[in-house]
Design a protein around this motif. Structure first.
Motif, mmCIF file in Angstrom:
data_model
loop_
_atom_site.group_PDB
_atom_site.id
_atom_site.type_symbol
_atom_site.label_atom_id
_atom_site.label_comp_id
_atom_site.label_asym_id
_atom_site.label_seq_id
_atom_site.Cartn_x
_atom_site.Cartn_y
_atom_site.Cartn_z
ATOM 1 N N ALA A 237 88.333 79.774 57.553
ATOM 2 C CA ALA A 237 88.839 80.289 56.285
ATOM 3 C C ALA A 237 89.540 81.621 56.526
ATOM 4 O O ALA A 237 89.323 82.281 57.537
ATOM 5 C CB ALA A 237 87.701 80.450 55.276
ATOM 6 N N HIS A 238 90.378 82.012 55.552
ATOM 7 C CA HIS A 238 91.130 83.258 55.645
ATOM 8 C C HIS A 238 90.532 84.283 54.683
ATOM 9 O O HIS A 238 90.468 84.032 53.468
ATOM 10 C CB HIS A 238 92.598 83.025 55.304
ATOM 11 N N PRO A 239 90.099 85.456 55.169
ATOM 12 C CA PRO A 239 89.487 86.446 54.277
ATOM 13 C C PRO A 239 90.511 87.048 53.322
ATOM 14 O O PRO A 239 91.653 87.326 53.691
ATOM 15 C CB PRO A 239 88.941 87.499 55.240
ATOM 16 N N LEU A 240 90.063 87.271 52.086
ATOM 17 C CA LEU A 240 90.892 87.878 51.056
ATOM 18 C C LEU A 240 90.538 89.351 50.907
ATOM 19 O O LEU A 240 89.744 89.893 51.665
ATOM 20 C CB LEU A 240 90.703 87.127 49.738
ATOM 21 N N MET A 241 91.109 90.007 49.894
ATOM 22 C CA MET A 241 90.934 91.452 49.739
ATOM 23 C C MET A 241 89.486 91.904 49.754
ATOM 24 O O MET A 241 89.158 92.949 50.304
ATOM 25 C CB MET A 241 91.578 91.909 48.427
ATOM 26 N N SER A 242 88.614 91.131 49.124
ATOM 27 C CA SER A 242 87.227 91.565 48.987
ATOM 28 C C SER A 242 86.396 91.328 50.240
ATOM 29 O O SER A 242 85.212 91.647 50.262
ATOM 30 C CB SER A 242 86.566 90.856 47.800
ATOM 31 N N LEU A 243 86.991 90.740 51.282
ATOM 32 C CA LEU A 243 86.350 90.453 52.568
ATOM 33 C C LEU A 243 85.345 89.310 52.485
ATOM 34 O O LEU A 243 85.359 88.419 53.315
ATOM 35 C CB LEU A 243 85.691 91.707 53.149
ATOM 36 N N ARG A 244 84.506 89.302 51.482
ATOM 37 C CA ARG A 244 83.508 88.235 51.377
ATOM 38 C C ARG A 244 84.043 86.993 50.683
ATOM 39 O O ARG A 244 83.380 85.965 50.626
ATOM 40 C CB ARG A 244 82.276 88.723 50.627
ATOM 41 N N THR A 245 85.242 87.079 50.083
ATOM 42 C CA THR A 245 85.877 85.923 49.467
ATOM 43 C C THR A 245 86.995 85.444 50.379
ATOM 44 O O THR A 245 87.791 86.245 50.869
ATOM 45 C CB THR A 245 86.437 86.268 48.077
ATOM 46 N N LEU A 246 87.038 84.124 50.602
ATOM 47 C CA LEU A 246 87.958 83.585 51.597
ATOM 48 C C LEU A 246 88.678 82.355 51.053
ATOM 49 O O LEU A 246 88.147 81.645 50.188
ATOM 50 C CB LEU A 246 87.208 83.218 52.888
ATOM 51 N N ALA A 247 89.877 82.120 51.575
ATOM 52 C CA ALA A 247 90.653 80.939 51.201
ATOM 53 C C ALA A 247 90.328 79.813 52.174
ATOM 54 O O ALA A 247 90.475 79.955 53.393
ATOM 55 C CB ALA A 247 92.144 81.257 51.241
ATOM 56 N N LEU A 248 89.893 78.695 51.622
ATOM 57 C CA LEU A 248 89.563 77.530 52.435
ATOM 58 C C LEU A 248 90.835 76.763 52.794
ATOM 59 O O LEU A 248 91.862 76.897 52.123
ATOM 60 C CB LEU A 248 88.592 76.632 51.675
ATOM 61 N N PRO A 249 90.780 75.933 53.833
ATOM 62 C CA PRO A 249 91.989 75.243 54.278
ATOM 63 C C PRO A 249 92.646 74.374 53.214
ATOM 64 O O PRO A 249 93.877 74.247 53.188
ATOM 65 C CB PRO A 249 91.483 74.390 55.455
ATOM 66 N N ASP A 250 91.846 73.794 52.321
ATOM 67 C CA ASP A 250 92.429 72.893 51.318
ATOM 68 C C ASP A 250 92.771 73.602 50.024
ATOM 69 O O ASP A 250 93.086 72.959 49.022
ATOM 70 C CB ASP A 250 91.493 71.718 51.038
ATOM 71 N N GLY A 251 92.693 74.939 49.991
ATOM 72 C CA GLY A 251 93.187 75.671 48.824
ATOM 73 C C GLY A 251 92.193 76.496 48.054
ATOM 74 O O GLY A 251 92.469 77.669 47.754
ATOM 75 N N PRO A 252 91.023 75.946 47.660
ATOM 76 C CA PRO A 252 90.097 76.750 46.848
ATOM 77 C C PRO A 252 89.620 77.999 47.581
ATOM 78 O O PRO A 252 89.679 78.092 48.812
ATOM 79 C CB PRO A 252 88.929 75.788 46.591
ATOM 80 N N HIS A 253 89.148 78.957 46.800
ATOM 81 C CA HIS A 253 88.558 80.168 47.357
ATOM 82 C C HIS A 253 87.043 80.073 47.251
ATOM 83 O O HIS A 253 86.514 79.505 46.296
ATOM 84 C CB HIS A 253 89.048 81.399 46.595
ATOM 85 N N VAL A 254 86.356 80.653 48.221
ATOM 86 C CA VAL A 254 84.900 80.659 48.199
ATOM 87 C C VAL A 254 84.418 82.108 48.296
ATOM 88 O O VAL A 254 84.831 82.862 49.169
ATOM 89 C CB VAL A 254 84.300 79.796 49.336
ATOM 90 N N VAL A 314 80.193 80.697 45.541
ATOM 91 C CA VAL A 314 80.941 80.268 44.361
ATOM 92 C C VAL A 314 82.292 79.744 44.823
ATOM 93 O O VAL A 314 83.004 80.413 45.583
ATOM 94 C CB VAL A 314 81.153 81.434 43.373
ATOM 95 N N LEU A 315 82.632 78.542 44.378
ATOM 96 C CA LEU A 315 83.959 77.975 44.634
ATOM 97 C C LEU A 315 84.812 78.123 43.388
ATOM 98 O O LEU A 315 84.371 77.784 42.287
ATOM 99 C CB LEU A 315 83.848 76.485 44.981
ATOM 100 N N ARG A 316 86.026 78.627 43.549
ATOM 101 C CA ARG A 316 86.918 78.725 42.402
ATOM 102 C C ARG A 316 88.348 78.396 42.815
ATOM 103 O O ARG A 316 88.695 78.384 44.003
ATOM 104 C CB ARG A 316 86.837 80.122 41.780
ATOM 105 N N GLU A 317 89.155 78.135 41.792
ATOM 106 C CA GLU A 317 90.549 77.797 42.037
ATOM 107 C C GLU A 317 91.274 78.926 42.762
ATOM 108 O O GLU A 317 90.975 80.095 42.569
ATOM 109 C CB GLU A 317 91.281 77.565 40.712
ATOM 110 N N SER A 318 92.266 78.545 43.529
ATOM 111 C CA SER A 318 93.188 79.536 44.059
ATOM 112 C C SER A 318 94.157 79.943 42.955
ATOM 113 O O SER A 318 94.618 79.094 42.180
ATOM 114 C CB SER A 318 93.985 78.948 45.227
ATOM 115 N N PRO A 319 94.500 81.214 42.844
ATOM 116 C CA PRO A 319 95.509 81.623 41.860
ATOM 117 C C PRO A 319 96.851 80.931 42.050
ATOM 118 O O PRO A 319 97.654 80.853 41.121
ATOM 119 C CB PRO A 319 95.633 83.136 42.096
#
Length: 502
Positions: A237-254, A314-319
Motif C-alpha cells: 500500500a501507499h502511505p497518505l498524509m496521515s502516515l497510518r492511512t494508506l491507499a490499497l492497490p485496488d483503490g480504497p483507503h485503509v 477502517v476501509l473507505r472510498e478513495s476521494p
C-alpha cells in the motif's frame, strides 16, 4: 547567538542516517538550519497567540514582539503573523535582565524557558526539526504532475503548517521513517492479522476474510512495536498524509491503528469510532447531498476492531471516485506543491466554495473538522476549484437541535460526536477551516483578509456568519496542549480576526 552542541535528536538522526542512507547525509546537514527556522516559526506563533499561563503580557513595537514572562524575563522576536506559513523566525532572544541569549534552535529555547513540562516538549521539538530536515533531504526533482491520489498526498513534505511538532515521530528510527513516511514515497507492506472475535460495521470484503476469521490490515510499525506479531501475509500500500492511512492497490483507503504520538495525538482507533462508523457515514452522505453537489463525503465501506484500539482498521472510498474526467482531487494541504497560479481570484473562489459549504452544513447541524488533511478540493482541467471532498468522519460534531430546526432526523448517535453547544460547534469548524485550511492556503493575514472580504458579503447571513464577522477566531492551542499533559481534551486560543483587525 547561543550555539551549544547539536541537540540529541539531530545528532542521533545524523548518526543513523550515515549508516542506513549515507547519500542523504550532506543534504540533511544542509537542511537543518531551514528546518530549525520552520519549527521555530511555528513555536513563536504559539508563544505569541496561545494563552500560556507563564506569559504575563505581550508588547508589539516597531522592532518586533516582546513577551513578558511572569518570572520577569523577556522574549523578543519578530512580529508574529498568525496565518503566515513561511519560515521567518530565525532566532528568539531571552533577556533575564542581566544577560541576553539568542536561540535559533526551538528545543534549546524551550529548555531555556524551563516552564512546566518543557523538557518533554523540547525533546519533541528536537525530533520535529531532525525529521523535517530528513524529509526535505529526500525529495526528488518534481518532473511531472502526480497521477494517482496518493502521489498528491506524498508531496506534503513539511507536515502541519502551524504545529511545532509538524514532523515529530518519536519511536521511529531513521530506517522506519524512510520506510513508512509518505513524503519518502515508500511502498508499505501491511500485515494481515487473522482474528476470529471482532466487532464489524459495514461490509468487510471477502479478500479480507479467511473463512470465519477476519483479516485486519496492520501497519508494520504497529505489528513490530505494539502487537509483536509473527510474520504475516502482507498487502502492499501507499502511505497518505496521515502516515497510518494508506491507499490499497485496488483503490480504497485503509486507516490503520498506530499507537504512537504523531504531531499531537496517539493514532489508535477507538472501539467507539468503529461502533459508530456506519451510522456516521450514512448520515454524512445524506448531509452532503444537501449541498447542491458541492460536497462529497468518502463513504466508510467497512470497519473492524478486535475490541482493542490497537488492532482495528477502517476501509473507505478513495476521494478519486469523485473526480470526473479531466479533474484532479487533492488534499488542500497539497495545494502548496502544485504549479497552480493561486491568484487572488482563485483564492477567493476557493474560499467562497469552502466557507459556503461549511457554513451551510454548520447551519444544518454538522460541524466539519475541515483542516487541510481532511478537506480535499476537486480541480477542473484548468485548475479552478469546483467541488469539495471530505474524509475521516471520526471528529465531526452533530447538533440534534440544529438538525431539528431544519426538520432533519438526528442520527442514532451518542458520545463526543453529539453536542448542541454553539461554542463547541463553531470552534470545530472555524478553528479547522479558517484558522487552518484557509489561513494556510492564503499564507498570511493580509492575503486571507482580502479573500474573506471578497466572499463574506455574498454569503447568507446566518448567526454563525455573524460570529465569524464580529469575534476573534478560535484555533486549537496546539503547543499549550503539549505543555499541559494533565489537561484532557482541547485547549483553545483566539487569533486576530483578519476581518476586524487592522
Amino acid at each position: 547567538m547561543h550555539r551549544p552542541p547539536m541537540p540529541d535528536a539531530e545528532a542521533a538522526l545524523a548518526d543513523e542516517l550515515s549508516a542506513v542512507r549515507p547519500d542523504l547525509s550532506a543534504a540533511y546537514a544542509a537542511g537543518l538550519p531551514g528546518a530549525r527556522a520552520a519549527v521555530l516559526t511555528r513555536l513563536w506563533r504559539a508563544l505569541a497567540h496561545e494563552p500560556m499561563p507563564w506569559i504575563a503580557r505581550r508588547e508589539t513595537g516597531a522592532d518586533g514582539l516582546t513577551l513578558h514572562l511572569t518570572d520577569g524575563r523577556r522574549l523578543h522576536g519578530p512580529r508574529a503573523d498568525p496565518y503566515a506559513t513561511a519560515a521567518y523566525v530565525t532566532d528568539v532572544t531571552v533577556d533575564d535582565g542581566s544577560y541576553e541569549r539568542s536561540y535559533d534552535r526551538p528545543a534549546l529555547l524551550m529548555t531555556a524557558l524551563a516552564v512546566p513540562h518543557a523538557p518533554a516538549f523540547a525533546a519533541e521539538l528536537d525530533d520535529s526539526v531532525a525529521s523535517l530536515a530528513l524529509s526535505r533531504a529526500n525529495q526528488p526533482a518534481a518532473d511531472r504532475e502526480p497521477v494517482a491520489d496518493w502521489e498528491w498526498e506524498q508531496r506534503v513534505v513539511d507536515g502541519h503548517p502551524y504545529h511545532p511538532n509538524c514532523r515529530s515521530r518519536p519511536g521511529f528510527s531513521v530506517a522506519e521513517q524512510l520506510a513508512y513516511g509518505p513524503e519518502h514515497r515508500p511502498v508499505v507492506e501491511l500485515a494481515l492479522a487473522s482474528v476470529d472475535d471482532c466487532l464489524v460495521r459495514g461490509e468487510w470484503p471477502k479478500w479480507l476474510r479467511d473463512e470465519d476469521r477476519f483479516l485486519i490490515p496492520v501497519h508494520p510499525w504497529q505489528a513490530a512495536h505494539v502487537l509483536r506479531l509473527p510474520p504475516q501475509e502482507v498487502v502492499p500500500a501507499h502511505p497518505l498524509m496521515s502516515l497510518r492511512t494508506l491507499a490499497l492497490p485496488d483503490g480504497p483507503h485503509v486507516k490503520t491503528a498506530l499507537s504512537t504520538r504523531l504531531t499531537s495525538s496517539v493514532r489508535d482507533i477507538s472501539v467507539y469510532s468503529i461502533e459508530t462508523s456506519a451510522t456516521v457515514s450514512a448520515f454524512a452522505e445524506d448531509m452532503a447531498a444537501r449541498t447542491d453537489g458541492l460536497l462529497h463525503v468518502t463513504r466508510t465501506l467497512g470497519a473492524v476492531t478486535a475490541h482493542s484500539p490497537d488492532l482495528a482498521a477502517v476501509l473507505r472510498e478513495s476521494p478519486e471516485v469523485y473526480a470526473r474526467p479531466g479533474e484532479r482531487v487533492l488534499p488542500v494541504a497539497a495545494l502548496a506543491s502544485t504549479e497552480l497560479p493561486r491568484s487572488p481570484s482563485w483564492l477567493a473562489d476557493f474560499t467562497r466554495l469552502a466557507l459556503g459549504v461549511c457554513l451551510r452544513l454548520l447551519d444544518l447541524g454538522v460541524a466539519l473538522e475541515a483542516h487541510g488533511q481532511n478537506l480535499l478540493v476537486v480541480l477542473s482541467a484548468t485548475g479552478a476549484p469546483v467541488r469539495l471532498v471530505y474524509r475521516d468522519l471520526a471528529d465531526i460534531r452533530v447538533s440534534p437541535a440544529r438538525l431539528g430546526r431544519h426538520g432533519i432526523p438526528a442520527p442514532a448517535l451518542s458520545g463526543r460526536i453529539v453536542t448542541d453547544d454553539e461554542t463547541t460547534l463553531r470552534r470545530k469548524m472555524f478553528g479547522s477551516l479558517i484558522g487552518g485550511t484557509l489561513g494556510a492556503t492564503a499564507g498570511s493575514s493580509a492575503v486571507l483578509r482580502e479573500a474573506l472580504e471578497t466572499v463574506v458579503r455574498d454569503l447568507p447571513r446566518t448567526p454563525d456568519l455573524a460570529a465569524l464577522l464580529d469575534e476573534p477566531l478560535p484555533t486549537k492551542a496546539l503547543t499549550l496542549m503539549r505543555l499541559s499533559p494533565e489537561t484532557p481534551g482541547d485547549i483553545w486560543a483566539w487569533l486576530p480576526n483578519p476581518l476586524v483587525s487592522p
